[in-house]
Write an enzyme that holds these catalytic residues in place. Structure first.
Site, PDB file in Angstrom:
ATOM      1  N   HIS A   2      -1.876  -7.588   2.495  1.00  0.00           N
ATOM      2  CA  HIS A   2      -1.842  -8.122   3.860  1.00  0.00           C
ATOM      3  C   HIS A   2      -2.995  -7.645   4.733  1.00  0.00           C
ATOM      4  CE1 HIS A   2       0.015  -4.777   6.369  1.00  0.00           C
ATOM      5  NE2 HIS A   2       0.287  -4.321   5.165  1.00  0.00           N
ATOM      6  N   CYS A   7       1.347   2.065  12.691  1.00  0.00           N
ATOM      7  CA  CYS A   7       2.494   2.742  12.099  1.00  0.00           C
ATOM      8  C   CYS A   7       3.026   3.820  13.035  1.00  0.00           C
ATOM      9  CB  CYS A   7       2.116   3.349  10.761  1.00  0.00           C
ATOM     10  SG  CYS A   7       1.355   2.170   9.661  1.00  0.00           S
ATOM     11  N   SER A  27      -3.737  -3.139  -0.530  1.00  0.00           N
ATOM     12  CA  SER A  27      -2.578  -3.850   0.013  1.00  0.00           C
ATOM     13  C   SER A  27      -3.018  -5.245   0.459  1.00  0.00           C
ATOM     14  CB  SER A  27      -2.031  -3.073   1.206  1.00  0.00           C
ATOM     15  OG  SER A  27      -1.006  -3.805   1.826  1.00  0.00           O
ATOM     16  N   THR A  77      11.496  -7.030 -11.338  1.00  0.00           N
ATOM     17  CA  THR A  77      10.964  -8.377 -11.544  1.00  0.00           C
ATOM     18  C   THR A  77       9.755  -8.595 -10.647  1.00  0.00           C
ATOM     19  OG1 THR A  77      13.147  -9.168 -12.129  1.00  0.00           O
ATOM     20  CG2 THR A  77      11.566 -10.842 -11.411  1.00  0.00           C
ATOM     21  N   GLY A 111       0.814  -1.211   0.000  1.00  0.00           N
ATOM     22  CA  GLY A 111       0.000   0.000   0.000  1.00  0.00           C
ATOM     23  C   GLY A 111       0.848   1.263   0.000  1.00  0.00           C
TER      24      GLY A 111
HETATM   25  C1  LIG Z   1      -4.899   3.383   4.962  1.00  0.00           C
HETATM   26  C2  LIG Z   1      -3.551   2.765   4.741  1.00  0.00           C
HETATM   27  N1  LIG Z   1      -2.835   3.118   3.667  1.00  0.00           N
HETATM   28  C3  LIG Z   1      -1.636   2.593   3.418  1.00  0.00           C
HETATM   29  C4  LIG Z   1      -1.070   1.667   4.255  1.00  0.00           C
HETATM   30  C5  LIG Z   1       0.286   1.098   3.938  1.00  0.00           C
HETATM   31  O1  LIG Z   1       0.155  -0.203   3.411  1.00  0.00           O
HETATM   32  P1  LIG Z   1       1.390  -1.227   3.467  1.00  0.00           P
HETATM   33  O2  LIG Z   1       1.478  -1.700   4.873  1.00  0.00           O
HETATM   34  O3  LIG Z   1       0.986  -2.324   2.522  1.00  0.00           O
HETATM   35  O4  LIG Z   1       2.587  -0.514   2.996  1.00  0.00           O
HETATM   36  C6  LIG Z   1      -1.767   1.267   5.400  1.00  0.00           C
HETATM   37  C7  LIG Z   1      -1.172   0.305   6.356  1.00  0.00           C
HETATM   38  O5  LIG Z   1      -1.478   0.296   7.525  1.00  0.00           O
HETATM   39  C8  LIG Z   1      -3.041   1.831   5.645  1.00  0.00           C
HETATM   40  O6  LIG Z   1      -3.759   1.488   6.716  1.00  0.00           O
END
Ligand SMILES: Cc1ncc(COP(=O)(O)O)c(C=O)c1O
Length: 397
Positions: A205, A328, A203, A241, A74
């Site tokens: 995961h 995060c 994303s 790749t 993401g």
């Molecule tokens: C709203 C949002 N955008 C982007 C991301 C980033 O995604 P990734 O963990 O795949 O880099 C997150 C991850 O927590 C998210 O919650």
């Protein structure tokens, strides 16, 4: 049935890999190791796997295979959209309008662009975390090249009125609308072509796919400057790749997530409301985010006067895995920019706690959480109050 320990209530941070996705990936982590760019048979087998997975993913997103750019997740999808669209539009203007509650993958991309001459305007949100389409509209001018508003917020779960925002952005012509659907994709119906956006990020995961793989849907004909240069993969929009196993796992997981979305939504909303009622019964605990327009499994709380980190550590010791605000932001003493944008004072914002349920959450786990979480919240709140009244602990025997 015994309840697994810990009880995992942090699905907004990440989800477990689905066994079916793992199974689909295994051949490409083993014998089927060809490079999709190679012309020989092993290469062609890998190319076929990538092509089929892309077709499948695109069909479930409501777009065309050629519109799907596979990324490393993401974060990269959002970086590509924001920076790629901003640079592609630079000759026409330098203004970016970004919601104040975006994930840092979008917000920090915009801040980075500000160092390169772009002018960033932050679209405000109300106390529930919603962007007012009219207020956003007032920020658009003839220099605006990009608008970024997420579909659902990762910290408080608030769902944005994207269709209305898209109508206003479209009426201006030539403005790129980017939508971060990373949190929304596992739960909300998502038809990218109908959303009215130019780019949409997801994303894997977050929907029980593998980590380190995601995608950016790019509406056909949308100008976008590549941010990774090298080979001609992804139609020159993202060199490197391909993560063959990753894209196969992502497509498998998303197909299964889509088939289950209505049932998942209904079940999680019911489980979440039980946990919510139990937590809100604790005096001093409040709900943050929109009361109705929110992700079904996400429960975002403020424990008045308390420290969210202390609350999540105390819950961890009780066998409950959850997060303070956003995963995060863990480890950062800063109050969440999302809560600050919603008007929560800095000191109070530090009391944020996020419990997020996912498709694999069971009723038994929620029953256990209903018993375990409220006493911890009460104790944390009382402990904080005692500490505030007597910081040196002189009155505690
Ligand atoms: C709203 C949002 N955008 C982007 C991301 C980033 O995604 P990734 O963990 O795949 O880099 C997150 C991850 O927590 C998210 O919650």
């Amino acid at each position: 049935m015994p309840i697994p320990q810990p009880i995992y209530l942090d699905h907004a941070a990440t989800t477990p890999l689905r066994p079916e996705a793992l199974e689909a990936m295994l051949p490409y982590l083993g014998g089927a190791f060809g490079n999709p760019s190679s012309a020989h048979a092993p290469g062609r087998a890998a190319r076929n796997a990538v092509d089929e997975a892309r077709e499948r993913l695109a069909a479930n997103l409501g777009g065309a295979a050629r519109e799907v750019v596979v990324t490393s997740g993401g974060t990269e999808a959002n970086n590509l959209a924001v920076k790629g669209a901003a640079w592609a539009g630079k000759a026409r203007g330098n203004r970016l309008v970004v919601s104040a509650v975006e994930h840092h993958a979008v917000g920090h991309s915009a801040e980075h662009l500000a160092k390169w001459g772009f002018d960033v305007a932050w679209a405000p949100v109300d106390a529930a975390g919603r962007v007012d389409p009219g207020a956003l509209d007032a920020l658009l001018d003839e220099r605006t090249v990009l608008v970024a508003v997420m579909l659902a917020n990762n910290e408080v779960g608030t769902i944005q009125p994207i269709r209305e925002i898209a109508d206003r952005v479209r009426a201006r012509r030539g403005i790129h609308l980017h939508v971060d659907a990373v949190q929304a994709a596992p739960y909300l119906d998502l038809d990218v072509a109908a959303l009215g956006a130019d780019t949409v990020a997801i994303s894997a995961h977050k929907f029980e796919g593998p980590k380190g793989v995601g995608a950016l849907w790019v509406r056909r004909g949308t100008p976008l400057l590549a941010q990774l240069h090298g080979g001609s993969q992804e139609r020159h929009r993202r060199a490197g790749t391909e993560n063959v196993a990753g894209i196969v796992g992502m497509a498998a997981a998303y197909a299964l997530a889509c088939a289950a979305k209505p049932e998942t939504r209904a079940r999680l909303a019911e489980l979440r409301s039980r946990l919510q009622a139990a937590c809100l019964a604790v005096p001093g605990v409040e709900l943050t985010g929109h009361p109705a327009e929110r992700l079904p499994g996400l429960l975002s709380l403020l424990v008045r006067g308390a420290d969210g980190v202390a609350a999540s550590v105390a819950l961890d010791l009780e066998g409950i895995a959850c997060s303070t605000g956003s995963a995060c932001a863990t480890g950062s003493p800063e109050p969440s920019h999302v809560l600050t944008a919603m008007g929560v004072p800095d000191g109070e914002a530090l009391g944020a706690l996020r419990l997020s349920l996912g498709r694999t959450t069971t009723a038994a786990e929620v029953d256990a959480a209903v018993a375990l979480v409220p006493p911890v919240l009460a104790a944390i709140r009382d402990g904080s109050a005692a500490l505030a009244a007597d910081p040196l602990g002189t009155r505690i025997a």
